[in-house]
Scaffold this active site. Structure first.
Site, PDB file in Angstrom:
ATOM      1  N   HIS A 125       0.879  -1.189  -0.031  1.00  0.00           N
ATOM      2  CA  HIS A 125       0.007   0.022  -0.051  1.00  0.00           C
ATOM      3  C   HIS A 125       0.811   1.173   0.033  1.00  0.00           C
ATOM      4  O   HIS A 125       1.961   1.198   0.569  1.00  0.00           O
ATOM      5  CB  HIS A 125      -0.877  -0.053   1.388  1.00  0.00           C
ATOM      6  CG  HIS A 125      -1.936   1.169   1.420  1.00  0.00           C
ATOM      7  ND1 HIS A 125      -1.578   2.118   1.631  1.00  0.00           N
ATOM      8  CD2 HIS A 125      -3.152   0.970   1.210  1.00  0.00           C
ATOM      9  CE1 HIS A 125      -2.717   2.831   1.840  1.00  0.00           C
ATOM     10  NE2 HIS A 125      -3.834   2.355   1.369  1.00  0.00           N
ATOM     11  N   ASP A 202       3.048  -4.681   8.042  1.00  0.00           N
ATOM     12  CA  ASP A 202       1.687  -4.007   7.997  1.00  0.00           C
ATOM     13  C   ASP A 202       0.596  -4.932   7.989  1.00  0.00           C
ATOM     14  O   ASP A 202       0.518  -5.644   7.139  1.00  0.00           O
ATOM     15  CB  ASP A 202       1.524  -3.108   6.661  1.00  0.00           C
ATOM     16  CG  ASP A 202       0.423  -2.430   6.364  1.00  0.00           C
ATOM     17  OD1 ASP A 202      -0.701  -2.632   7.146  1.00  0.00           O
ATOM     18  OD2 ASP A 202       0.098  -1.769   5.278  1.00  0.00           O
ATOM     19  N   GLN A 205      -4.709  -5.247   6.720  1.00  0.00           N
ATOM     20  CA  GLN A 205      -5.426  -6.410   5.938  1.00  0.00           C
ATOM     21  C   GLN A 205      -5.454  -7.693   6.605  1.00  0.00           C
ATOM     22  O   GLN A 205      -6.471  -8.421   6.104  1.00  0.00           O
ATOM     23  CB  GLN A 205      -4.995  -6.415   4.396  1.00  0.00           C
ATOM     24  CG  GLN A 205      -5.385  -4.947   3.769  1.00  0.00           C
ATOM     25  CD  GLN A 205      -6.657  -4.698   3.538  1.00  0.00           C
ATOM     26  OE1 GLN A 205      -7.524  -5.432   3.481  1.00  0.00           O
ATOM     27  NE2 GLN A 205      -6.823  -3.132   3.569  1.00  0.00           N
ATOM     28  N   LYS A 228     -10.869  -1.365  10.221  1.00  0.00           N
ATOM     29  CA  LYS A 228     -10.619  -2.731   9.211  1.00  0.00           C
ATOM     30  C   LYS A 228     -11.350  -3.729   9.975  1.00  0.00           C
ATOM     31  O   LYS A 228     -11.468  -4.618   9.570  1.00  0.00           O
ATOM     32  CB  LYS A 228      -9.312  -2.987   9.156  1.00  0.00           C
ATOM     33  CG  LYS A 228      -8.514  -1.861   8.142  1.00  0.00           C
ATOM     34  CD  LYS A 228      -8.699  -1.502   6.865  1.00  0.00           C
ATOM     35  CE  LYS A 228      -7.863  -0.591   6.200  1.00  0.00           C
ATOM     36  NZ  LYS A 228      -8.252  -0.067   4.914  1.00  0.00           N
TER      37      LYS A 228
END
Length: 408
Positions: A125, A202, A205, A228
Site C-alpha cells: 500500500h 503492515d 488487511q 478494518k
C-alpha cells in the site's frame, strides 16, 4: 478440519447499517478491505463513553478521569492479549496504520546513514512505500523492492538475493489490500533477522481475518487500524518490541509524553506514553477494545473458514462471466477479489454496481505499483467479511453481468 457454522442472519442483526437501502436496493456492502462495518455493541460503547466517562485520562484526580483512564488502559490490555504482545507498554495507540508506519520511519531516521539499505515488497500500500521513500531522501539510504509474479506472489528467491549486511530494515504487508495475497512473513522475518535487520509488518488487511501472534512471529513492529476490524476510524495500534521502542526517539512532542520539562532540558516518559503525545482518541481506543471483544466472541477460526467459503463461491461464480479476469490467483489469500472485464473501465462497472446497491471499490486501491505491474488503470475490488452472504455474492454476480451488458 472442524466445521464451524456461523449464524450469519443473527450476526447481520448486529450491524444496523446492513438494513439500509441504497438507490432503492438493499445495501450489499463489499468494500470491507477499505472499512468494515460497526456492530451495535461497538456503537453502544462509543455512546456509553460520551454519556458516562468523557474526561481526559492519566491526568486527573477526579472520578471521571480515573474511570476513563481505567477503561482506556483495559482496552490496551485487550489489544496486548489479542496480538500476544509480551507487555502492555509494547502497544502504542495511534490514529491508524499510516500513523504507526510514520512513527517508526521517523524514529529510524536517526539510525540510518548514507548507503544503508531498506527493503519493501512490490505488493505494498502507498502507506508502506511513501514513508520509506521520504526516509531515504532524509538519510541517503537506498530503497530496494522484492518483485512479484503475475500470480500476485512475491518472488522470494529475489528477496534473499536483496538481503545483505547493508540491509537495516525490511517492510512488508501481511496481506495485500489489492490482491488479498497472504505473504510469507515468517520467512521474511527470519531471513532479515539473520542479518540483524529489523522488520515492520503492515497488518491492516490481515487483522480482520486472522490473529497475528507477534511473539511467535518474532516481528519487531506490527501495525493495524481499528476500522478494518469492526472498530471506529481514527484509531489503531503500533506493536513494537520493548527494546526497539526504547531506542526510537519520540515522534511528537507535547503533553503526556514527558517525565520532566524545563526550558533547558526535557526528559521523556516511559513506554507507552513516550509515543502518545497529547490527548489521545480515548473513546476510539476503548471502542477498539470492544470491537476485539466482539470478533473474538465469534471466533477468528470460524471467521476465516466462513470467509474462505465466500471467497471460493464468489471466485467460481465471477469467473463464469465471459471476459472477466481476476488478479491475484493464489490459494493463500483472504476474501478479496480484484477483477476487470475485458474492454470495460473498472470505474464504469463500479458506478453501475452502486446504482444497484452494491458497494465495491474501484481504482488502484492505493497500490499503484501493482496496477502498473499488470499494465491496467485499476480494478474492481469486492472484499468480503463474515457478515456477508452467498445471496449477496449472487447479487454481485448478477449486477456485474448487468453492468457488462449495459457497457458492452
Amino acid at each position: 478440519m472442524i466445521q464451524t457454522v456461523l449464524d450469519i442472519l443473527s450476526i447481520r442483526k448486529d450491524f444496523p447499517i446492513l438494513n439500509r437501502k441504497v438507490n432503492g436496493y438493499p445495501l450489499v456492502y463489499l468494500d470491507n478491505a477499505a472499512t468494515s462495518q460497526t456492530p451495535q455493541k461497538v456503537i453502544d460503547t462509543i455512546v456509553d463513553y460520551y454519556s458516562r466517562y468523557n474526561a481526559n485520562i492519566h491526568r486527573g484526580v477526579h472520578t471521571l478521569s480515573q474511570e476513563a483512564t481505567d477503561i482506556y488502559e483495559q482496552a490496551r490490555q485487550k489489544i496486548q492479549k489479542h496480538f500476544n504482545a509480551a507487555k502492555p507498554q509494547e502497544i502504542i495507540f495511534t490514529s491508524g496504520t499510516t500513523h504507526g508506519i510514520n512513527l517508526v520511519a521517523n524514529g529510524f531516521a536517526s539510525f540510518l546513514k548514507n548507503g544503508d539499505e531498506i527493503i519493501v515488497s512490490a505488493l505494498e500500500h502507498h502507506s508502506n512505500i511513501v514513508p520509506w521513500q521520504m526516509l531515504c531522501e532524509r538519510t541517503g539510504a537506498v530503497l530496494k523492492v522484492i518483485p512479484m509474479g503475475l500470480d500476485g506472489k512475491l518472488i522470494m528467491e529475489e528477496y534473499h538475493k536483496l538481503l545483505s549486511q547493508r540491509t537495516k530494515l525490511v517492510f512488508c504487508n501481511h496481506v495485500s489490500n489489492a490482491l488479498g495475497t497472504i505473504n510469507p512473513i515468517e520467512e521474511i522475518i527470519e531471513a532479515a533477522h539473520k542479518l540483524g535487520a529489523a522488520v515492520l509488518v503492515d497488518g491492516a488487511q490481515a487483522a480482520p481475518h486472522l490473529k497475528a501472534d507477534v511473539q511467535k512471529l518474532d516481528v519487531d513492529f506490527y501495525v493495524v487500524s481499528a476500522h478494518k476490524m469492526c472498530g471506529p476510524t481514527g484509531v489503531g495500534m503500533l506493536y513494537g518490541k520493548e527494546e526497539w521502542l526504547n531506542k526510537l526517539p519520540p515522534y511528537q512532542g507535547g503533553g503526556e509524553m514527558i517525565a520532566e520539562v524545563t526550558f533547558e532540558k526535557t526528559t521523556y516518559a516511559d513506554l507507552p506514553h513516550k509515543f502518545e503525545a497529547g490527548t489521545p482518541n480515548i473513546c476510539g481506543g476503548i471502542a477498539f477494545g470492544a470491537a476485539l471483544d466482539y470478533m473474538n466472541a465469534i471466533g477468528f477460526d470460524a471467521i476465516a473458514q466462513y470467509e474462505h467459503e465466500l471467497l471460493e463461491y464468489a471466485t467460481k461464480e465471477l469467473l463464469a462471466i465471459d471476459g472477466l479476469k481476476i488478479y491475484g490467483e493464489l490459494k493463500e489469500k483472504t476474501a478479496v477479489i480484484s477483477f476487470n472485464i475485458e474492454g470495460l473501465h473498472p470505474y464504469d462497472i463500479g458506478s453501475i454496481l452502486d446504482k444497484l446497491g452494491v458497494a465495491v471499490r474501484t481504482g488502484h486501491h492505493c497500490a499503484q505499483p501493482i496496477m502498473d505491474f499488470y499494465k491496467i488503470p485499476g480494478t474492481v475490488r469486492a472484499s468480503f467479511s463474515f457478515y456477508n452472504t452467498k445471496e449477496e455474492v449472487d447479487i454481485l454476480v448478477a449486477s456485474v453481468k448487468r453492468a457488462k451488458s449495459m457497457l458492452s
